[in-house]
Write a protein that holds these residues in place. Structure first.
Motif, mmCIF file in Angstrom:
data_model
loop_
_atom_site.group_PDB
_atom_site.id
_atom_site.type_symbol
_atom_site.label_atom_id
_atom_site.label_comp_id
_atom_site.label_asym_id
_atom_site.label_seq_id
_atom_site.Cartn_x
_atom_site.Cartn_y
_atom_site.Cartn_z
ATOM 1 N N ILE A 557 0.839 -1.202 0.000
ATOM 2 C CA ILE A 557 0.000 0.000 0.000
ATOM 3 C C ILE A 557 0.875 1.253 0.000
ATOM 4 N N ARG A 558 1.957 1.233 0.730
ATOM 5 C CA ARG A 558 2.884 2.376 0.760
ATOM 6 C C ARG A 558 3.437 2.648 -0.647
ATOM 7 N N LYS A 559 3.861 1.582 -1.355
ATOM 8 C CA LYS A 559 4.394 1.774 -2.713
ATOM 9 C C LYS A 559 3.321 2.296 -3.654
ATOM 10 N N LEU A 560 2.091 1.813 -3.490
ATOM 11 C CA LEU A 560 1.005 2.284 -4.348
ATOM 12 C C LEU A 560 0.696 3.757 -4.109
ATOM 13 N N ILE A 561 0.768 4.197 -2.873
ATOM 14 C CA ILE A 561 0.531 5.617 -2.558
ATOM 15 C C ILE A 561 1.572 6.486 -3.248
ATOM 16 N N LEU A 562 2.828 6.023 -3.222
ATOM 17 C CA LEU A 562 3.914 6.797 -3.814
ATOM 18 C C LEU A 562 3.857 6.817 -5.340
ATOM 19 N N ASP A 563 3.408 5.714 -5.946
ATOM 20 C CA ASP A 563 3.506 5.574 -7.401
ATOM 21 C C ASP A 563 2.188 5.796 -8.131
ATOM 22 N N SER A 564 1.069 5.832 -7.403
ATOM 23 C CA SER A 564 -0.222 6.010 -8.062
ATOM 24 C C SER A 564 -1.045 7.060 -7.328
ATOM 25 N N SER A 593 2.945 8.129 6.459
ATOM 26 C CA SER A 593 4.095 8.913 6.020
ATOM 27 C C SER A 593 4.237 8.926 4.511
ATOM 28 N N ALA A 594 3.748 7.893 3.842
ATOM 29 C CA ALA A 594 3.865 7.828 2.383
ATOM 30 C C ALA A 594 3.130 8.980 1.716
ATOM 31 N N PHE A 595 2.034 9.468 2.321
ATOM 32 C CA PHE A 595 1.311 10.605 1.748
ATOM 33 C C PHE A 595 2.170 11.868 1.768
ATOM 34 N N LEU A 596 3.016 12.013 2.794
ATOM 35 C CA LEU A 596 3.900 13.173 2.872
ATOM 36 C C LEU A 596 5.039 13.070 1.868
ATOM 37 N N GLU A 597 5.389 11.853 1.476
ATOM 38 C CA GLU A 597 6.491 11.624 0.534
ATOM 39 C C GLU A 597 6.032 11.573 -0.908
ATOM 40 N N SER A 598 4.737 11.645 -1.143
ATOM 41 C CA SER A 598 4.220 11.534 -2.502
ATOM 42 C C SER A 598 4.770 12.654 -3.384
ATOM 43 N N GLN A 612 -0.727 17.915 9.173
ATOM 44 C CA GLN A 612 0.173 18.939 9.721
ATOM 45 C C GLN A 612 0.122 18.992 11.253
ATOM 46 N N PRO A 613 -1.074 18.903 11.869
ATOM 47 C CA PRO A 613 -1.076 18.868 13.350
ATOM 48 C C PRO A 613 -0.316 17.675 13.922
ATOM 49 N N LEU A 614 -0.342 16.561 13.252
ATOM 50 C CA LEU A 614 0.393 15.381 13.726
ATOM 51 C C LEU A 614 1.893 15.618 13.637
ATOM 52 N N ILE A 615 2.306 16.388 12.627
ATOM 53 C CA ILE A 615 3.730 16.722 12.491
ATOM 54 C C ILE A 615 4.127 17.712 13.589
ATOM 55 N N ASP A 616 3.276 18.676 13.829
ATOM 56 C CA ASP A 616 3.564 19.684 14.856
ATOM 57 C C ASP A 616 3.669 19.053 16.239
ATOM 58 N N ASN A 617 2.868 18.048 16.491
ATOM 59 C CA ASN A 617 2.882 17.382 17.795
ATOM 60 C C ASN A 617 3.969 16.310 17.912
ATOM 61 N N GLY A 618 4.728 16.127 16.828
ATOM 62 C CA GLY A 618 5.827 15.148 16.855
ATOM 63 C C GLY A 618 5.398 13.710 16.652
ATOM 64 N N ILE A 619 4.140 13.518 16.306
ATOM 65 C CA ILE A 619 3.664 12.146 16.069
ATOM 66 C C ILE A 619 4.204 11.611 14.749
ATOM 67 N N LEU A 620 4.239 12.479 13.730
ATOM 68 C CA LEU A 620 4.812 12.130 12.429
ATOM 69 C C LEU A 620 6.027 12.989 12.155
ATOM 70 N N LYS A 621 6.957 12.433 11.420
ATOM 71 C CA LYS A 621 8.121 13.192 10.993
ATOM 72 C C LYS A 621 7.807 13.899 9.690
ATOM 73 N N ASN A 622 8.355 15.104 9.548
ATOM 74 C CA ASN A 622 8.127 15.872 8.328
ATOM 75 C C ASN A 622 9.066 15.354 7.236
ATOM 76 N N ARG A 623 8.523 14.514 6.397
ATOM 77 C CA ARG A 623 9.329 13.908 5.328
ATOM 78 C C ARG A 623 9.152 14.684 4.035
ATOM 79 N N LYS A 624 10.246 14.840 3.296
ATOM 80 C CA LYS A 624 10.180 15.518 2.010
ATOM 81 C C LYS A 624 9.668 14.557 0.944
ATOM 82 N N PRO A 625 9.044 15.099 -0.084
ATOM 83 C CA PRO A 625 8.631 14.245 -1.190
ATOM 84 C C PRO A 625 9.819 13.494 -1.788
ATOM 85 N N ARG A 626 9.521 12.365 -2.415
ATOM 86 C CA ARG A 626 10.584 11.478 -2.891
ATOM 87 C C ARG A 626 11.534 12.179 -3.859
ATOM 88 N N GLU A 627 11.013 12.942 -4.814
ATOM 89 C CA GLU A 627 11.870 13.594 -5.805
ATOM 90 C C GLU A 627 12.770 14.627 -5.157
#
Length: 631
Positions: A557-564, A593-598, A612-627
């Motif tokens: 599912i993670r790969k599908l989010i990134l590629d489709s 996290s895959a949605f943030l890397e799309s 974004q609130p989850l990132i602000d609270n430190g629950i998720l890491k702020n990941r840059k898109p793959r490219e």
């Protein structure tokens, strides 16, 4: 008076004539009646009918008498058969079986090589060798050692020889392989003897295998045993090391290979290895002749070994249209078995990659694959032909060895358009004295064989690869059937180690989006099916893992989010919108996290407000898109 005398004379004469026959018949009649009585008595005895049981007993007695005259050890064989019936019972105790085995071996001592060819005695000996002590086994081996070559040609004794090799020590096996020197080629030409050579080849170590192979390369190596102890494994290296003339080697190998191919003895891996080496030095006409001979149902019997599959790939790649047609028709009825085979499936991959006659492939191969698509998708080897159509030559699905086998070529055919390499190869054929030229030619051929890039893949096909894939996937109906299977069994496939890969490729529409224009609606239905499965609420009481937490499905599912992007938006709307915080912890956080890397900015905008609130609270890491991350 005269008349009276005459009358009397006639009377006397008549009496004399009448008297003699009167006495003789009475005597002969007596003897005739006696003879008649004796004949009738014999006939009466003969007329007495035998019962069925008496006839069978009589016939058995006659058969036994004939066998005793014909077979020298017939009585001994009967005794051994009675012992065998007892010793082969499963219920018998080990001690009792050991006694019977010892008794049988004592009876056979000194006569083992004489009775080993009998179909009864050979079975008794195999059982004895299996259950006897090591000392007894060694004694049998020593007694049979001088007769192994003779026994190797016997239809029944060959099984005993194989059993002896299975139980032989390293020293005994080495001695047996050494005794084969000078006899490997004749044995390989024999239907029974070839089985012994193949069995010894499978049990041998690398050096012993080389010893068996070198004998088939050259007359010098066959005559002089000391030359066979070389570390070089490739024929080209052996020729360079010993300064062997290419023409002589080629003639010897042709004289070895041709009778074997004519008899159809092509099942053995040792022959497959020899054929590969033959292709590395043979000229164009010799290679063409062999490919023509193998382009038949014979090839089906070869592709079960690693080297045999390579031979099959070379025949497909280098054969002409007529030969390819024969190969494909020869596979008819064997497609299912071949697709599940570790090596055979690579021949199917090659056919799908280089053969331009897509109608024939659809008729013979695709039609046999469609009824078993689900089983193929879930099988380690069966999925490979499907993945080759969905994503050709992907290092994700094919190992380096698999790609190397698909990339094989034959030097004499691949160098046909290179005059320099061809002239150097001719130098190797004709020159013996000039060693420098020979080494240069060998190096050139070697480098050509190994130094290939991806551009050489599918070099034999004239049709555009994308068009060939379209015809095999879309026009044949294979893609449509694959989508149906994926939609129906989405839960099983997405959590399967092998099924998830086919599901992923189908869900993104295949490499280069080959399925998207024509099957876009069905692909969307597959996205909906995956999203519906992911929308099932998380339950701690359920014995099954949720797809976001399962090892295989979460990564798919993670790969599908990134590629489709289309799948990502569908999944977000149906399964994650308003629930992302629930899945932001634990193993499932990789999916969020895959949605943030799309790489698609629309997906980032879609999820930014909630994540974004989850990132602000430190629950998720702020990941840059793959490219961006790659830059």
């Amino acid at each position: 008076m005269a008349a009276k005398k005459h009358h009397d004379g006639n009377t006397k004469k008549r009496k004399r004539i009448n008297t003699e026959p009167h006495e003789a018949p009475s005597k002969s009649k007596h003897f005739a009646s006696k003879k008649h009585k004796s004949d009738s008595a014999v006939k009466e005895k003969k007329k007495v009918p035998l019962t069925g049981r008496e006839r069978r007993v009589h016939a058995k007695e006659l058969a036994e008498a004939r066998k005793k005259k014909r077979k020298r050890h017939y009585t001994l064989e009967q005794e051994l058969a009675r012992l065998w019936e007892k010793m082969r019972c499963h219920e018998i105790a080990k001690e009792d079986r050991a006694k019977l085995v010892t008794e049988a071996l004592e009876k056979m001592k000194g006569k083992i090589h004489e009775i080993a060819g009998s179909h009864i005695s050979s079975r008794v000996l195999q059982t004895c060798v299996k259950h006897c002590s090591q000392a007894e086994r060694d004694a049998v081996f020593e007694e049979l050692r001088p007769h192994f070559l003779t026994l190797a040609y016997s239809a029944y004794a060959v099984h005993l020889v194989k059993k002896m090799l299975d139980n032989a020590s390293k020293k005994q096996l080495a001695g047996f392989i050494s005794s084969l020197h000078g006899h490997v080629a004749p044995l390989l030409r024999h239907m029974v003897g070839s089985v012994v050579v193949e069995h010894a080849y499978e049990l041998a170590n690398a050096a012993q295998k080389q010893e068996l192979l070198l004998e088939l390369y050259s007359t010098e190596l066959q005559l002089f045993k000391d030359l066979a102890s070389l570390k070089e494994s490739r024929l080209l290296d052996v020729m360079s090391k010993l300064s062997l003339q290419k023409g002589s080697v080629l003639r010897h190998m042709t004289s070895v290979i041709q009778p074997i191919l004519e008899k159809g003895i092509v099942d053995h891996s040792i022959l497959h290895r020899v054929l590969l080496e033959y292709f590395s030095i043979a000229d164009k006409s010799s290679v063409t002749d062999v490919i023509q001979q193998l382009s038949s149902p014979l090839l089906v019997r070869m592709i079960g070994t690693k080297d045999g599959a390579k031979i099959g790939i070379l025949c497909v790649k280098c054969g002409n249209a007529k030969e390819r047609k024969k190969i494909i028709k020869g596979l008819k009825g064997h497609i299912e078995k071949t697709s599940y085979h570790q090596y055979g499936c690579m021949v199917l991959v090659c056919i799908l990659s280089v053969v331009d006659d897509t109608k024939l492939i659809t008729k013979v191969i695709i039609r046999e694959l469609q009824p078993i698509l689900k089983q193929l998708v879930l099988d380690k080897n069966g999925r490979r032909p499907l993945l080759q159509l969905l994503h050709p030559y992907s290092s994700r699905y094919f190992s380096p060895d698999d790609l190397a086998s698909l990339n094989l070529s034959i030097p004499s055919l691949s160098l046909k358009d290179q005059p320099e390499a061809s002239s150097q190869t001719e130098t190797l054929k004709d020159s013996v004295d000039d060693k420098e030229d020979k080494d240069m030619a060998v190096d050139e051929v070697s480098s050509d064989k190994t130094a290939m890039d991806d551009s050489d893949l599918a070099e034999s096909g004239k049709k555009d690869p994308f068009l060939r894939r379209q015809e095999l996937l879309i026009k044949s109906g294979l893609a449509d059937s694959l989508l149906d299977i994926c939609i129906e069994s989405v839960g099983e496939l997405i959590q399967s180690n092998f099924g998830k890969e086919v599901l992923y490729e189908v869900a993104i529409g295949g490499s280069d989006g080959i399925m998207l224009p024509t099957l876009d609606e069905k692909i969307n239905s597959l996205h909906d099916a995956i999203a519906t499965l992911a929308a099932v609420p998380k339950s701690e009481d359920s014995p099954e893992e949720h797809v976001f937490e399962n090892f295989h499905s979460s990564r798919t599912i993670r790969k599908l989010i990134l590629d489709s992007p289309n799948f990502a938006s569908t999944l977000w709307d149906k399964a994650l919108k308003g629930k992302s915080e629930l899945w932001a912890n634990g193993h499932s956080c990789k999916v969020i996290s895959a949605f943030l890397e799309s790489p698609d900015p629309n997906i980032q905008k879609l999820v930014n407000k909630e994540l974004q609130p989850l990132i602000d609270n430190g629950i998720l890491k702020n990941r840059k898109p793959r490219e961006q991350a790659s830059q």
